[in-house]
Design a protein around this motif. Structure first.
Motif, PDB file in Angstrom:
ATOM      1  N   THR A  80      -2.130  -2.189  -7.320  1.00 53.99           N
ATOM      2  CA  THR A  80      -2.755  -2.811  -6.142  1.00 53.99           C
ATOM      3  C   THR A  80      -3.739  -3.928  -6.474  1.00 53.99           C
ATOM      4  O   THR A  80      -3.968  -4.796  -5.640  1.00 53.99           O
ATOM      5  CB  THR A  80      -3.488  -1.748  -5.301  1.00 53.99           C
ATOM      6  OG1 THR A  80      -4.535  -1.153  -6.085  1.00 53.99           O
ATOM      7  CG2 THR A  80      -2.524  -0.683  -4.812  1.00 53.99           C
ATOM      8  N   THR A 102       4.593  -2.949  -2.632  1.00 53.36           N
ATOM      9  CA  THR A 102       3.824  -1.780  -2.224  1.00 53.36           C
ATOM     10  C   THR A 102       3.259  -1.128  -3.467  1.00 53.36           C
ATOM     11  O   THR A 102       3.613  -1.471  -4.597  1.00 53.36           O
ATOM     12  CB  THR A 102       4.668  -0.791  -1.391  1.00 53.36           C
ATOM     13  OG1 THR A 102       3.785   0.125  -0.739  1.00 53.36           O
ATOM     14  CG2 THR A 102       5.678  -0.046  -2.243  1.00 53.36           C
ATOM     15  N   ALA A 104       0.020   2.190  -4.566  1.00 57.78           N
ATOM     16  CA  ALA A 104      -0.786   3.320  -4.115  1.00 57.78           C
ATOM     17  C   ALA A 104      -2.165   3.245  -4.760  1.00 57.78           C
ATOM     18  O   ALA A 104      -2.305   2.784  -5.887  1.00 57.78           O
ATOM     19  CB  ALA A 104      -0.109   4.638  -4.465  1.00 57.78           C
ATOM     20  N   GLU A 114       0.123   9.573  -0.153  1.00 57.33           N
ATOM     21  CA  GLU A 114      -0.028   8.128   0.054  1.00 57.33           C
ATOM     22  C   GLU A 114       1.128   7.344  -0.560  1.00 57.33           C
ATOM     23  O   GLU A 114       1.703   6.459   0.071  1.00 57.33           O
ATOM     24  CB  GLU A 114      -1.352   7.616  -0.519  1.00 57.33           C
ATOM     25  CG  GLU A 114      -1.518   6.122  -0.261  1.00 57.33           C
ATOM     26  CD  GLU A 114      -2.403   5.400  -1.243  1.00 57.33           C
ATOM     27  OE1 GLU A 114      -2.595   4.192  -1.041  1.00 57.33           O
ATOM     28  OE2 GLU A 114      -2.886   6.006  -2.217  1.00 57.33           O
ATOM     29  N   ASN A 118       3.660   5.046   1.549  1.00 56.76           N
ATOM     30  CA  ASN A 118       3.722   3.606   1.297  1.00 56.76           C
ATOM     31  C   ASN A 118       5.127   3.151   0.931  1.00 56.76           C
ATOM     32  O   ASN A 118       5.601   2.117   1.411  1.00 56.76           O
ATOM     33  CB  ASN A 118       2.732   3.208   0.197  1.00 56.76           C
ATOM     34  CG  ASN A 118       1.294   3.292   0.662  1.00 56.76           C
ATOM     35  OD1 ASN A 118       1.003   3.299   1.860  1.00 56.76           O
ATOM     36  ND2 ASN A 118       0.378   3.368  -0.279  1.00 56.76           N
ATOM     37  N   GLN A 138      -0.734   1.290   3.058  1.00 52.90           N
ATOM     38  CA  GLN A 138      -1.770   1.930   3.875  1.00 52.90           C
ATOM     39  C   GLN A 138      -1.632   1.600   5.366  1.00 52.90           C
ATOM     40  O   GLN A 138      -2.625   1.480   6.074  1.00 52.90           O
ATOM     41  CB  GLN A 138      -3.175   1.539   3.386  1.00 52.90           C
ATOM     42  CG  GLN A 138      -3.490   1.990   1.981  1.00 52.90           C
ATOM     43  CD  GLN A 138      -4.864   1.568   1.530  1.00 52.90           C
ATOM     44  OE1 GLN A 138      -5.328   0.468   1.838  1.00 52.90           O
ATOM     45  NE2 GLN A 138      -5.521   2.433   0.781  1.00 52.90           N
ATOM     46  N   LYS A 149      -6.179  -6.802  -0.590  1.00 50.28           N
ATOM     47  CA  LYS A 149      -6.986  -5.627  -0.907  1.00 50.28           C
ATOM     48  C   LYS A 149      -8.459  -5.987  -0.819  1.00 50.28           C
ATOM     49  O   LYS A 149      -8.911  -6.949  -1.445  1.00 50.28           O
ATOM     50  CB  LYS A 149      -6.663  -5.130  -2.321  1.00 50.28           C
ATOM     51  CG  LYS A 149      -7.420  -3.879  -2.710  1.00 50.28           C
ATOM     52  CD  LYS A 149      -7.000  -3.407  -4.090  1.00 50.28           C
ATOM     53  CE  LYS A 149      -7.732  -2.138  -4.482  1.00 50.28           C
ATOM     54  NZ  LYS A 149      -7.334  -1.691  -5.820  1.00 50.28           N
ATOM     55  N   LYS A 155      -9.485  -0.580   0.347  1.00 53.61           N
ATOM     56  CA  LYS A 155      -8.422  -0.526   1.356  1.00 53.61           C
ATOM     57  C   LYS A 155      -7.827  -1.919   1.544  1.00 53.61           C
ATOM     58  O   LYS A 155      -8.473  -2.929   1.307  1.00 53.61           O
ATOM     59  CB  LYS A 155      -8.966  -0.036   2.694  1.00 53.61           C
ATOM     60  CG  LYS A 155      -9.421   1.389   2.638  1.00 53.61           C
ATOM     61  CD  LYS A 155      -9.740   1.929   3.996  1.00 53.61           C
ATOM     62  CE  LYS A 155     -10.148   3.390   3.821  1.00 53.61           C
ATOM     63  NZ  LYS A 155      -9.980   4.156   4.981  1.00 53.61           N
TER      64      LYS A 155
END
Length: 159
Positions: A80, A102, A104, A114, A118, A138, A149, A155
């Motif tokens: 991420t 995507t 996590a 999660e 996702n 998310q 992000k 988040k």
């Protein structure tokens, strides 16, 4: 549709001897999730790094992998922290493909909810949008230019 796994937190596992998380050079987390689905998707693993360790050479490998895929719809599982940089790089290639990134925030092997959600969202989203590069994570989904992000709160959000 093809799923490409590059590593990231999504795939991390705990090494009890070293006392730390690591990115394994396998696809076990994604394979476990895919057993839950009614449709089979080809899965291809490459790079296997935390996204903070990814560099230009890794993004070139990712771009070349996407470019030569016979599928026009791809989901990329990615760390991420630099997902947006890889998405921007892939978008710059001008491929006529749908590419959905995507990942996590919590490793699948620690809490599978999660990561599973996702990946499922990314697959559904990828099947229903036109060619382009997107981020789906998310519950936030859209163009890589609009989804980022927020590292201060951990988040993803629309920008």
């Amino acid at each position: 549709m093809r799923i490409i796994n590059t590593g990231g937190t999504f795939n991390k596992r705990y090494d009890p001897i070293r006392g730390e998380l690591f990115v394994p050079k396998d696809d076990l987390a994604i394979e476990a999730i895919l057993t839950l689905f009614a449709v089979d998707f080809p899965l291809q693993g490459i790079i296997y790094k935390d996204s903070l360790e990814m560099d230009v050479d890794d993004r070139i490998i990712l771009g070349e992998t996407i470019a030569v895929c016979e599928e026009d719809v791809l989901v990329v599982v990615h760390g991420t922290d630099t997902m947006d940089l890889s998405a921007e790089y892939v978008a710059g290639l001008g491929l006529d493909k749908t590419v959905v990134f995507t990942g996590a925030m919590v490793p699948f092997h620690i809490d599978p909810i999660e990561a599973t959600a996702n990946l499922a969202m990314a697959i559904g989203y990828a099947r229903n949008v036109s060619a382009g590069v997107y981020i789906v994570i998310q519950g936030v989904m859209g163009s890589f230019k609009q989804v980022k992000k927020n590292k201060s709160i951990g988040k993803f959000e629309y920008v």
